[in-house]
Design an enzyme around this catalytic site. Structure first.
Site, PDB file in Angstrom:
ATOM      1  N   ARG A  47      50.520  44.995  43.944  1.00  0.00           N
ATOM      2  CA  ARG A  47      49.582  44.172  44.696  1.00  0.00           C
ATOM      3  C   ARG A  47      48.783  45.058  45.633  1.00  0.00           C
ATOM      4  NH1 ARG A  47      49.771  40.599  41.775  1.00  0.00           N
ATOM      5  NH2 ARG A  47      50.299  38.423  42.110  1.00  0.00           N
ATOM      6  N   GLU A  50      40.932  42.619  47.184  1.00  0.00           N
ATOM      7  CA  GLU A  50      40.256  42.421  45.895  1.00  0.00           C
ATOM      8  C   GLU A  50      39.742  40.987  45.780  1.00  0.00           C
ATOM      9  OE1 GLU A  50      43.739  43.486  43.410  1.00  0.00           O
ATOM     10  OE2 GLU A  50      43.582  41.476  42.588  1.00  0.00           O
ATOM     11  N   HIS A  90      42.637  44.558  37.960  1.00  0.00           N
ATOM     12  CA  HIS A  90      43.826  43.669  37.919  1.00  0.00           C
ATOM     13  C   HIS A  90      44.078  43.139  36.498  1.00  0.00           C
ATOM     14  CE1 HIS A  90      46.420  41.026  40.773  1.00  0.00           C
ATOM     15  NE2 HIS A  90      47.012  41.160  39.603  1.00  0.00           N
TER      16      HIS A  90
HETATM   17  C1  DGY Z   1      50.969  38.449  38.471  1.00  0.00           C
HETATM   18  O1  DGY Z   1      51.439  37.715  37.604  1.00  0.00           O
HETATM   19  O2  DGY Z   1      51.397  38.461  39.610  1.00  0.00           O
HETATM   20  C2  DGY Z   1      49.861  39.344  38.041  1.00  0.00           C
HETATM   21  O3  DGY Z   1      49.524  40.258  39.029  1.00  0.00           O
HETATM   22  C3  DGY Z   1      48.655  38.536  37.633  1.00  0.00           C
HETATM   23  O4  DGY Z   1      48.047  38.005  38.754  1.00  0.00           O
END
Ligand code: DGY
Length: 324
Positions: A238, A267, A285
Site C-alpha cells: 500500500r 494515489e 496498482h
Molecule cells: C487489494 O486487494 O488490496 C489490492 O491492492 C487491490 O486493491
C-alpha cells in the site's frame, strides 16, 4: 421488495447478474470514483455496498447512512474502511482474501525481475531510438537468482512469493510482528530477522505489510540508509508504507540501486519526483489485475454481500461483533 444496494465502481456483468438475483442494484458502470459526499448520498437509502479499495468508509459517511448493514470491499486490503466505526454501528465489513494471492505473488516477482534487470528502462531506450547495438557493459543489472530476498509480511501473499523464490535459489529472510512457528519457516525456507537486520542483509526487499497507523512510513530515510547501495526495494502493499519523498531522494543519490513501485502515497496522484528517475519501475496498482483474479475478487465481494443480507454470516467478515 428486494433490498437496495450500491455497486460503487464498474464490475463484471456476471457480478451484476449475481447481485441482481437478490437485490435492487444501483451501479456505477461509468467507473468515475464518487466524491465522499456523493458516495454518502447514494448510500443513504441502501442496505449494502460493494465498494472499491479507493472508496473511504468512515464514521462521517456511516452517520449519513443509517440503513446500511454491510460494506463489501473488492480487495484484500481494507485500510479504506474504518472497521471499528462500522462495528459500533452494526455494519458488517468484508474483504476478498485468498483469491488474489497467486496473481499478486506473480506480479511481485515480475516487478522484482523488471527492476533488477532494467526491463522497462530497456524498452524506453529502444522505443526512443537510442539503441545503436549491443555491448558488454550495456544496461547492467542485478541478478535475481541466488540473491537474498527480504520479505516484510510473510502472510498469505508473502508465502506465495517465498515459494516462487525457491525456484530462483534465493535466500529468504522475513520480518513479521512476531516470528512464525518453526514448521512454517521450514516450509518456506525463510529465516526471521529484525527489521534492521533484514534491511541490512537483503539484496531485494519486498513490502507486503498491510497499511495501518503502525506501518505508516515504515520505510523512510533512516531505513533506506540501512539498505545496501546495490539493493532494490519493491512496494506492492500500500502507498504510505514507504515515505515516497525519502525514497525519491535515496534513488536520486543512489543510496539504494533501484525500486519497483505498484502503489503510492495519495494515489492515483504520483509524486512527480519519480518520473525523472530511470532507476524506478512504476506501475498503476496492477498487482491483482489479471482478468480471472479481478473477476474472482468482484464475485467474492458479491457473495459476501449476498450472505451479509441473507444469512448475516458472510464468509470474509472482518468484524463478527457487528452482526445485528
Ligand atoms: C487489494 O486487494 O488490496 C489490492 O491492492 C487491490 O486493491
Amino acid at each position: 421488495m428486494k433490498p437496495r444496494i450500491l455497486v460503487s465502481r464498474e464490475v463484471f456483468d456476471e457480478t451484476l447478474a449475481l447481485l441482481a438475483e437478490h437485490f435492487d442494484v444501483e451501479s456505477n458502470q461509468t467507473d468515475q470514483r464518487f466524491s465522499a459526499d456523493e458516495l454518502a448520498a447514494r448510500l443513504a437509502d441502501k442496505q449494502a455496498a460493494v465498494i472499491s479499495t479507493s472508496d473511504r468508509i468512515d464514521a462521517a459517511l456511516l452517520d449519513r447512512c443509517p440503513g446500511l448493514k454491510a460494506v463489501c470491499n473488492v480487495g484484500v486490503g481494507y485500510n479504506n474502511i474504518d472497521v471499528p466505526a462500522c462495528t459500533s454501528r452494526g455494519v458488517m465489513a468484508t474483504n476478498t482474501p485468498g483469491v488474489l494471492t497467486d496473481s499478486v505473488a506473480d506480479y511481485t516477482f515480475g516487478l522484482v525481475i523488471a527492476t533488477c534487470r532494467r526491463v522497462t528502462e530497456g524498452e524506453h531506450y529502444l522505443r526512443d531510438g537510442q539503441w545503436k547495438g549491443t555491448y558488454l557493459k550495456q544496461m547492467l543489472g542485478q541478478d535475481v537468482h541466488g540473491a537474498t530476498l527480504g520479505i516484510f509480511g510473510l502472510g498469505r501473499i508473502g508465502q506465495a512469493v517465498a515459494k516462487r523464490a525457491a525456484g530462483f535459489d534465493m535466500n529468504v529472510l522475513y520480518h513479521n510482528r512476531s516470528p512464525l512457528d518453526a514448521a512454517t519457516e521450514k516450509t518456506f525456507n525463510a529465516s526471521y530477522r529484525t527489521k534492521e537486520a533484514l534491511l541490512r542483509e537483503s539484496d531485494i526487499v519486498v513490502l507486503l505489510t498491510p497499511y495501518s497507523a503502525e506501518s505508516h512510513h515504515m520505510i523512510g530515510a533512516a531505513e533506506l540508509a540501512l539498505m545496501k547501495p546495490s539493493a532494490v526495494l519493491i512496494n506492492v502493499a500500500r502507498g504510505g508504507i514507504v515515505d515516497d519523498a525519502a525514497l525519491i531522494e535515496a534513488l536520486k543519490a543512489r543510496r539504494i540501486w533501484a525500486a519497483g513501485m505498484d502503489v503510492y502515497e495519495n494515489e492515483p496522484a504520483l509524486n512527480p519526483g519519480f518520473l525523472g528517475l530511470k532507476n524506478v519501475v512504476l506501475s498503476p496498482h496492477l498487482a491483482s489485475a489479471s482478468e480471472p483474479t479481478r473477476k474472482a475478487m468482484a464475485n467474492t465481494a458479491a457473495r459476501n454481500c449476498i450472505a451479509a443480507l441473507t444469512t448475516g454470516a458472510p464468509p470474509n467478515l472482518l468484524n463478527p461483533e457487528a452482526r445485528r
